[in-house]
Write an enzyme that holds these catalytic residues in place. Sequence first.
Site, PDB file in Angstrom:
ATOM      1  N   ASP A  39       0.875  -1.178   0.000  1.00 59.54           N
ATOM      2  CA  ASP A  39       0.000   0.000   0.000  1.00 59.54           C
ATOM      3  C   ASP A  39       0.911   1.227   0.000  1.00 59.54           C
ATOM      4  O   ASP A  39       2.116   1.121   0.245  1.00 59.54           O
ATOM      5  CB  ASP A  39      -0.893  -0.014   1.246  1.00 59.54           C
ATOM      6  CG  ASP A  39      -1.825   1.200   1.328  1.00 59.54           C
ATOM      7  OD1 ASP A  39      -2.351   1.628   0.284  1.00 59.54           O
ATOM      8  OD2 ASP A  39      -2.013   1.746   2.433  1.00 59.54           O
ATOM      9  N   SER A  40       0.314   2.404  -0.219  1.00 62.88           N
ATOM     10  CA  SER A  40       1.077   3.643  -0.109  1.00 62.88           C
ATOM     11  C   SER A  40       1.591   3.838   1.318  1.00 62.88           C
ATOM     12  O   SER A  40       2.556   4.550   1.537  1.00 62.88           O
ATOM     13  CB  SER A  40       0.178   4.825  -0.473  1.00 62.88           C
ATOM     14  OG  SER A  40      -0.925   4.865   0.426  1.00 62.88           O
TER      15      SER A  40
ATOM     16  N   GLY B 244      -3.015   9.298  -3.326  1.00 65.83           N
ATOM     17  CA  GLY B 244      -4.283   9.852  -3.827  1.00 65.83           C
ATOM     18  C   GLY B 244      -4.139  11.035  -4.774  1.00 65.83           C
ATOM     19  O   GLY B 244      -4.776  11.066  -5.826  1.00 65.83           O
TER      20      GLY B 244
ATOM     21  N   CYS C 172      -4.390  -1.521  -1.934  1.00 69.52           N
ATOM     22  CA  CYS C 172      -4.540  -0.082  -2.110  1.00 69.52           C
ATOM     23  C   CYS C 172      -5.486   0.121  -3.290  1.00 69.52           C
ATOM     24  O   CYS C 172      -5.180  -0.320  -4.410  1.00 69.52           O
ATOM     25  CB  CYS C 172      -3.166   0.516  -2.414  1.00 69.52           C
ATOM     26  SG  CYS C 172      -3.181   2.275  -2.779  1.00 69.52           S
ATOM     27  N   ASN C 173      -6.614   0.758  -3.044  1.00 61.84           N
ATOM     28  CA  ASN C 173      -7.572   1.019  -4.117  1.00 61.84           C
ATOM     29  C   ASN C 173      -6.952   1.912  -5.187  1.00 61.84           C
ATOM     30  O   ASN C 173      -7.192   1.738  -6.382  1.00 61.84           O
ATOM     31  CB  ASN C 173      -8.821   1.708  -3.566  1.00 61.84           C
ATOM     32  CG  ASN C 173      -9.623   0.806  -2.650  1.00 61.84           C
ATOM     33  OD1 ASN C 173     -10.584   0.185  -3.067  1.00 61.84           O
ATOM     34  ND2 ASN C 173      -9.212   0.698  -1.385  1.00 61.84           N
TER      35      ASN C 173
ATOM     36  N   GLU D  77      -2.018   8.287   8.801  1.00 61.16           N
ATOM     37  CA  GLU D  77      -0.590   7.926   8.828  1.00 61.16           C
ATOM     38  C   GLU D  77       0.095   8.522  10.058  1.00 61.16           C
ATOM     39  O   GLU D  77       1.031   7.935  10.589  1.00 61.16           O
ATOM     40  CB  GLU D  77       0.107   8.449   7.555  1.00 61.16           C
ATOM     41  CG  GLU D  77      -0.198   7.649   6.307  1.00 61.16           C
ATOM     42  CD  GLU D  77       0.497   6.291   6.248  1.00 61.16           C
ATOM     43  OE1 GLU D  77       1.613   6.157   6.779  1.00 61.16           O
ATOM     44  OE2 GLU D  77      -0.103   5.359   5.680  1.00 61.16           O
TER      45      GLU D  77
ATOM     46  N   CYS E 178     -10.916   3.107   0.446  1.00 63.23           N
ATOM     47  CA  CYS E 178      -9.480   3.321   0.656  1.00 63.23           C
ATOM     48  C   CYS E 178      -9.122   2.493   1.876  1.00 63.23           C
ATOM     49  O   CYS E 178      -9.844   2.521   2.885  1.00 63.23           O
ATOM     50  CB  CYS E 178      -9.198   4.801   0.906  1.00 63.23           C
ATOM     51  SG  CYS E 178      -7.538   5.143   1.543  1.00 63.23           S
ATOM     52  N   THR E 179      -8.033   1.738   1.778  1.00 62.35           N
ATOM     53  CA  THR E 179      -7.717   0.774   2.837  1.00 62.35           C
ATOM     54  C   THR E 179      -7.283   1.437   4.150  1.00 62.35           C
ATOM     55  O   THR E 179      -7.156   0.758   5.168  1.00 62.35           O
ATOM     56  CB  THR E 179      -6.631  -0.211   2.365  1.00 62.35           C
ATOM     57  OG1 THR E 179      -5.514   0.532   1.860  1.00 62.35           O
ATOM     58  CG2 THR E 179      -7.178  -1.105   1.271  1.00 62.35           C
ATOM     59  N   HIS E 180      -7.050   2.735   4.127  1.00 62.05           N
ATOM     60  CA  HIS E 180      -6.726   3.434   5.382  1.00 62.05           C
ATOM     61  C   HIS E 180      -7.951   3.618   6.279  1.00 62.05           C
ATOM     62  O   HIS E 180      -7.829   3.695   7.498  1.00 62.05           O
ATOM     63  CB  HIS E 180      -6.154   4.826   5.087  1.00 62.05           C
ATOM     64  CG  HIS E 180      -4.699   4.832   4.730  1.00 62.05           C
ATOM     65  ND1 HIS E 180      -4.240   4.434   3.503  1.00 62.05           N
ATOM     66  CD2 HIS E 180      -3.608   5.200   5.453  1.00 62.05           C
ATOM     67  CE1 HIS E 180      -2.913   4.564   3.471  1.00 62.05           C
ATOM     68  NE2 HIS E 180      -2.510   5.025   4.643  1.00 62.05           N
TER      69      HIS E 180
HETATM   70  N1  DGL Z   1      -4.723   3.242   1.042  1.00 59.87           N
HETATM   71  C1  DGL Z   1      -4.863   3.724  -0.265  1.00 59.87           C
HETATM   72  C2  DGL Z   1      -6.112   3.287  -0.950  1.00 59.87           C
HETATM   73  O1  DGL Z   1      -6.656   2.254  -0.626  1.00 59.87           O
HETATM   74  C3  DGL Z   1      -4.273   5.028  -0.714  1.00 59.87           C
HETATM   75  C4  DGL Z   1      -4.208   6.176   0.180  1.00 59.87           C
HETATM   76  C5  DGL Z   1      -3.310   7.263  -0.367  1.00 59.87           C
HETATM   77  O2  DGL Z   1      -2.110   7.041  -0.384  1.00 59.87           O
HETATM   78  O3  DGL Z   1      -3.812   8.317  -0.790  1.00 59.87           O
HETATM   79  O4  DGL Z   1      -6.596   3.958  -1.829  1.00 59.87           O
END
Ligand code: DGL
Length: 267
Positions: free
Chosen positions: A13-14, A46, A76-77, A155, A187-189
């Site tokens: 992921d990011s 993003g 990560c989407n 984060e 978004c996985t966050h």
């Molecule tokens: N966690 C990520 C996702 O699922 C990206 C978040 C990001 O880096 O902007 O989209």
Amino acid sequence: MSSGNNNPIGVFDSGIGGLSVANAISGLLPNESLIYFADTGRVPYGPRSRKEITDFSAEITQFLLDHQCKMIVVACNTATAAGLESLRKQWPEIPFIGMEPAVKPAAEATRSGKVGVLATLSTIRSERYAELMRRYAANVQVFENPCIGLVPLIEAGKLNHPDTIEQLKEILIPMLQEDVDTIVLGCTHYPFLLPFPKDIVPSDCKIIDPAPAVARQVARRLGNLALVASSAHQAEYHFYRSGAVADLSLFTKLPWQIHPVMEMLKG
Ligand code: DGL
């Protein structure tokens, strides 16, 4: 004793968001070793261009393959929307599992016919997302929010911080005022923000986190490809990061061995 393929599954992921997916995979598949790559030096993805995200994803995939990963989960989407197709082209022999906003289950679940999608700007603008909307959202009204600034707060470990709560209110209240009753965490966050405060989101509002479904998909693909680890295999968890992490203990119960990989930091 069953023989198996004990090589690790690569998950990236990011940043730390994909740990929500790694946790679901380890819960369902406790014998599978995981190598997680958090591109914390270059998060958030993003607001970045498709090319940049695709290049970073290829670089991380190469890193994970150099570490003998048998499967890559793009947790990560944003990276899935931007780069999954190109990763599959570049490594046709490697099984990749991607993420996408759970628009289909949301469209099936909503009673008001109104669905909220929280995702990054890059995901919302992607061709993949447009296709999802065409296929599954024809009969529902979708309210999107690119949640600008939310990933950096997560984060930074500011989960219950007033700034985060304030931003959640700005994102969610307008949707709820429109009678949205189903919210997609695209978004996985964002699962790390659950449960949303009750004074913002009523308890009968359905929140969809796709991580358990992705873990089930990982299990199915491993089974179909005869890549499942042996039942006696003791899983190991290695966490690589390209920048700082505020507080890893906040986000996972797994015994991660943590390795900084600062040389990945280019952009
Ligand atoms: N966690 C990520 C996702 O699922 C990206 C978040 C990001 O880096 O902007 O989209």
